[in-house]
Design a protein around this motif. Structure first.
Motif, PDB file in Angstrom:
ATOM      1  N   ARG A  83       0.836  -1.207   0.000  1.00 37.36           N
ATOM      2  CA  ARG A  83       0.000   0.000   0.000  1.00 37.36           C
ATOM      3  C   ARG A  83       0.864   1.247   0.000  1.00 37.36           C
ATOM      4  N   ALA A  84       1.940   1.232   0.783  1.00 36.04           N
ATOM      5  CA  ALA A  84       2.817   2.396   0.846  1.00 36.04           C
ATOM      6  C   ALA A  84       3.448   2.678  -0.518  1.00 36.04           C
ATOM      7  N   ALA A  85       3.887   1.624  -1.203  1.00 36.41           N
ATOM      8  CA  ALA A  85       4.565   1.801  -2.489  1.00 36.41           C
ATOM      9  C   ALA A  85       3.620   2.250  -3.593  1.00 36.41           C
ATOM     10  N   SER A  86       2.312   2.141  -3.364  1.00 33.52           N
ATOM     11  CA  SER A  86       1.351   2.605  -4.367  1.00 33.52           C
ATOM     12  C   SER A  86       1.069   4.099  -4.253  1.00 33.52           C
ATOM     13  N   CYS A  87       1.597   4.732  -3.182  1.00 35.68           N
ATOM     14  CA  CYS A  87       1.378   6.168  -2.973  1.00 35.68           C
ATOM     15  C   CYS A  87       2.436   6.987  -3.721  1.00 35.68           C
ATOM     16  N   ASP A  88       2.252   8.285  -3.723  1.00 34.16           N
ATOM     17  CA  ASP A  88       3.222   9.170  -4.370  1.00 34.16           C
ATOM     18  C   ASP A  88       4.500   9.304  -3.546  1.00 34.16           C
ATOM     19  N   ALA A  89       4.372   9.178  -2.227  1.00 32.10           N
ATOM     20  CA  ALA A  89       5.527   9.342  -1.356  1.00 32.10           C
ATOM     21  C   ALA A  89       5.282   8.627  -0.036  1.00 32.10           C
ATOM     22  N   VAL A  90       6.388   8.327   0.655  1.00 32.34           N
ATOM     23  CA  VAL A  90       6.339   7.723   1.982  1.00 32.34           C
ATOM     24  C   VAL A  90       7.180   8.580   2.925  1.00 32.34           C
ATOM     25  N   VAL A  91       6.627   8.887   4.090  1.00 34.67           N
ATOM     26  CA  VAL A  91       7.372   9.597   5.134  1.00 34.67           C
ATOM     27  C   VAL A  91       7.537   8.626   6.294  1.00 34.67           C
ATOM     28  N   HIS A  92       8.774   8.244   6.565  1.00 28.57           N
ATOM     29  CA  HIS A  92       9.052   7.234   7.595  1.00 28.57           C
ATOM     30  C   HIS A  92       9.544   7.909   8.866  1.00 28.57           C
ATOM     31  N   MET A  93       8.704   7.884   9.902  1.00 23.77           N
ATOM     32  CA  MET A  93       9.044   8.446  11.209  1.00 23.77           C
ATOM     33  C   MET A  93       8.825   7.440  12.329  1.00 23.77           C
ATOM     34  N   GLY A  94       8.384   6.236  11.979  1.00 21.74           N
ATOM     35  CA  GLY A  94       8.071   5.230  12.981  1.00 21.74           C
ATOM     36  C   GLY A  94       9.311   4.570  13.558  1.00 21.74           C
ATOM     37  N   ALA A  95       9.250   4.184  14.823  1.00 23.29           N
ATOM     38  CA  ALA A  95      10.334   3.485  15.498  1.00 23.29           C
ATOM     39  C   ALA A  95       9.757   2.722  16.676  1.00 23.29           C
ATOM     40  N   THR A  96      10.358   1.588  16.991  1.00 24.05           N
ATOM     41  CA  THR A  96       9.839   0.769  18.090  1.00 24.05           C
ATOM     42  C   THR A  96      10.484   1.110  19.429  1.00 24.05           C
ATOM     43  N   PHE A  97      11.696   1.678  19.427  1.00 29.61           N
ATOM     44  CA  PHE A  97      12.467   1.932  20.643  1.00 29.61           C
ATOM     45  C   PHE A  97      12.486   0.692  21.529  1.00 29.61           C
ATOM     46  N   SER A  98      12.792  -0.424  20.887  1.00 33.79           N
ATOM     47  CA  SER A  98      12.962  -1.706  21.568  1.00 33.79           C
ATOM     48  C   SER A  98      14.357  -2.227  21.241  1.00 33.79           C
ATOM     49  N   ASN A  99      14.740  -3.313  21.881  1.00 36.20           N
ATOM     50  CA  ASN A  99      16.082  -3.843  21.670  1.00 36.20           C
ATOM     51  C   ASN A  99      16.357  -4.203  20.213  1.00 36.20           C
ATOM     52  N   SER A 112      11.993  -3.286   7.481  1.00 32.78           N
ATOM     53  CA  SER A 112      10.831  -2.627   6.887  1.00 32.78           C
ATOM     54  C   SER A 112      11.240  -1.764   5.691  1.00 32.78           C
ATOM     55  N   MET A 113      12.395  -1.096   5.777  1.00 31.93           N
ATOM     56  CA  MET A 113      12.825  -0.237   4.674  1.00 31.93           C
ATOM     57  C   MET A 113      13.310  -1.053   3.474  1.00 31.93           C
ATOM     58  N   ILE A 114      13.935  -2.197   3.720  1.00 27.55           N
ATOM     59  CA  ILE A 114      14.326  -3.076   2.610  1.00 27.55           C
ATOM     60  C   ILE A 114      13.081  -3.609   1.912  1.00 27.55           C
ATOM     61  N   ALA A 115      12.063  -3.978   2.701  1.00 28.14           N
ATOM     62  CA  ALA A 115      10.814  -4.469   2.117  1.00 28.14           C
ATOM     63  C   ALA A 115      10.129  -3.376   1.300  1.00 28.14           C
ATOM     64  N   LEU A 116      10.165  -2.141   1.786  1.00 23.84           N
ATOM     65  CA  LEU A 116       9.575  -1.030   1.041  1.00 23.84           C
ATOM     66  C   LEU A 116      10.311  -0.821  -0.277  1.00 23.84           C
ATOM     67  N   LYS A 117      11.624  -0.878  -0.244  1.00 26.34           N
ATOM     68  CA  LYS A 117      12.416  -0.699  -1.462  1.00 26.34           C
ATOM     69  C   LYS A 117      12.093  -1.784  -2.480  1.00 26.34           C
ATOM     70  N   GLN A 118      11.940  -3.006  -2.018  1.00 30.49           N
ATOM     71  CA  GLN A 118      11.599  -4.102  -2.921  1.00 30.49           C
ATOM     72  C   GLN A 118      10.200  -3.924  -3.509  1.00 30.49           C
ATOM     73  N   ALA A 119       9.270  -3.435  -2.671  1.00 26.59           N
ATOM     74  CA  ALA A 119       7.895  -3.239  -3.153  1.00 26.59           C
ATOM     75  C   ALA A 119       7.813  -2.136  -4.197  1.00 26.59           C
ATOM     76  N   ALA A 120       8.785  -1.227  -4.196  1.00 25.80           N
ATOM     77  CA  ALA A 120       8.766  -0.099  -5.130  1.00 25.80           C
ATOM     78  C   ALA A 120       9.461  -0.408  -6.453  1.00 25.80           C
ATOM     79  N   ARG A 121       9.985  -1.608  -6.610  1.00 26.97           N
ATOM     80  CA  ARG A 121      10.797  -1.918  -7.796  1.00 26.97           C
ATOM     81  C   ARG A 121      10.035  -1.859  -9.106  1.00 26.97           C
ATOM     82  N   HIS A 122       8.740  -2.109  -9.055  1.00 31.65           N
ATOM     83  CA  HIS A 122       7.980  -2.212 -10.300  1.00 31.65           C
ATOM     84  C   HIS A 122       7.190  -0.941 -10.629  1.00 31.65           C
ATOM     85  N   ARG A 123       7.467   0.127  -9.928  1.00 36.83           N
ATOM     86  CA  ARG A 123       6.819   1.404 -10.225  1.00 36.83           C
ATOM     87  C   ARG A 123       7.379   2.003 -11.517  1.00 36.83           C
TER      88      ARG A 123
END
Length: 294
Positions: free
Chosen positions: A61-77, A86-97
């Motif tokens: 869904r994110a890769a179908s948008c015009d842009a993604v703003v990534h500010m999320g973080a878990t602050f866990s170990n 998550s960012m590698i997965a996003l990059k892969q999802a954007a390959r066919h745009r």
């Protein structure tokens, strides 16, 4: 413009979402829970169910948008692993745009080293991140390679609002009549940015035709903790005592999120203004203290 946002209910994210919505942007926010979804909808934007830990649930869904703003973080170990995954997965999802996906990645001023008072940190300064945030430099390198993404990286200084950040924390301590405890000393320099001004930079970057940018987001180049405390004391007519708090003996450097407060940094504030046409409203310490120390 459709913009997918992670971390849209956080301290910074909520301000960015509000600003994008006011600019007429259609915002879709990642929502890990029903509570997060309700917050997003209450702010007038769409909520999309998903979790940073399970990127397959939302990167399409994110890769179908015009842009993604990534500010999320878990602050866990495992924050670094989750972020990178998550960012590698996003990059892969954007390959066919047909066109590269615009991505704004949120780094931070603590990716840069401490610097002497007469040394100015710029976007060209080599990274020397705190261990807890080292993963960000690796993720930035990964996202920068290839042609699938148009990447912009924003490195916020210490973010200030009436509710959170150094000015709010100092004001709260002063009003409660307690000592302000911090990893810093009175001579430590803190670069600062007001949260609304920071949100305006995100919005401004999204409008840029040239998108491969790295920007330090700071309105105040670097003010000593002692000087900041004196401004807040003068504002309220009350004394504010500062005590340097050492790192806990059992602190794990890889998860010590507060270590950055001990860094003394003086940064260039002009590049983001020139490169993105950013015009922050709070460009002096007097402006910040008057606006936020109430």
């Amino acid at each position: 413009m459709d913009v997918f946002v992670t971390g849209g209910t956080g301290d910074i994210g909520a301000a960015v979402v509000k600003r994008l919505k006011s600019d007429g942007v259609r915002v879709i926010g990642l929502a890990r829970s029903d509570v997060a979804a309700e917050k997003l909808r209450a702010s007038g934007v769409s909520a999309y169910p998903g979790d940073l830990r399970s990127p397959e649930s939302w990167v399409g869904r994110a890769a179908s948008c015009d842009a993604v703003v990534h500010m999320g973080a878990t602050f866990s170990n495992d924050m670094g692993r989750v972020d990178r995954q998550s960012m590698i997965a996003l990059k892969q999802a954007a390959r066919h745009r047909k066109q590269p996906l615009k991505v704004i990645y949120t780094g931070g001023i603590w990716l840069y080293p401490a610097a002497a008072r007469d040394k100015v940190i710029t976007e060209k300064t080599s990274f020397s991140p705190l261990p807890a945030f080292r993963f960000m430099t690796e993720t930035i390198r990964t996202l920068s390679h290839g042609t699938d993404l148009n990447l912009a990286v924003i490195h916020p200084a210490l973010v200030c609002s009436r509710q959170f950040g150094p000015i709010a924390d100092m004001t709260r301590a002063l009003k409660e009549g307690i000592t302000f405890e911090t990893r810093a000393t009175a001579d430590t320099l803190w670069p600062l940015v007001e949260v609304g001004d920071l949100a305006a930079l995100y919005a401004q970057v999204l409008k840029q035709a040239r998108f491969r940018l790295s920007l330090i987001a700071s309105c105040i180049p670097g003010i000593s903790v002692g000087h900041l405390a004196s401004h807040i004391s003068a504002r309220h007519g009350l004394p504010l005592d500062i005590r340097t708090q050492p790192a806990p003996e059992d602190a794990d450097p890889d998860t010590d999120w507060k270590a950055g407060y001990a860094l003394s940094q003086n940064v260039d504030v002009t590049h983001a203004q020139r490169a993105a046409g950013w015009q922050p409203e709070h460009s002096t310490i007097e402006d910040l203290v008057v606006a936020l120390s109430r």
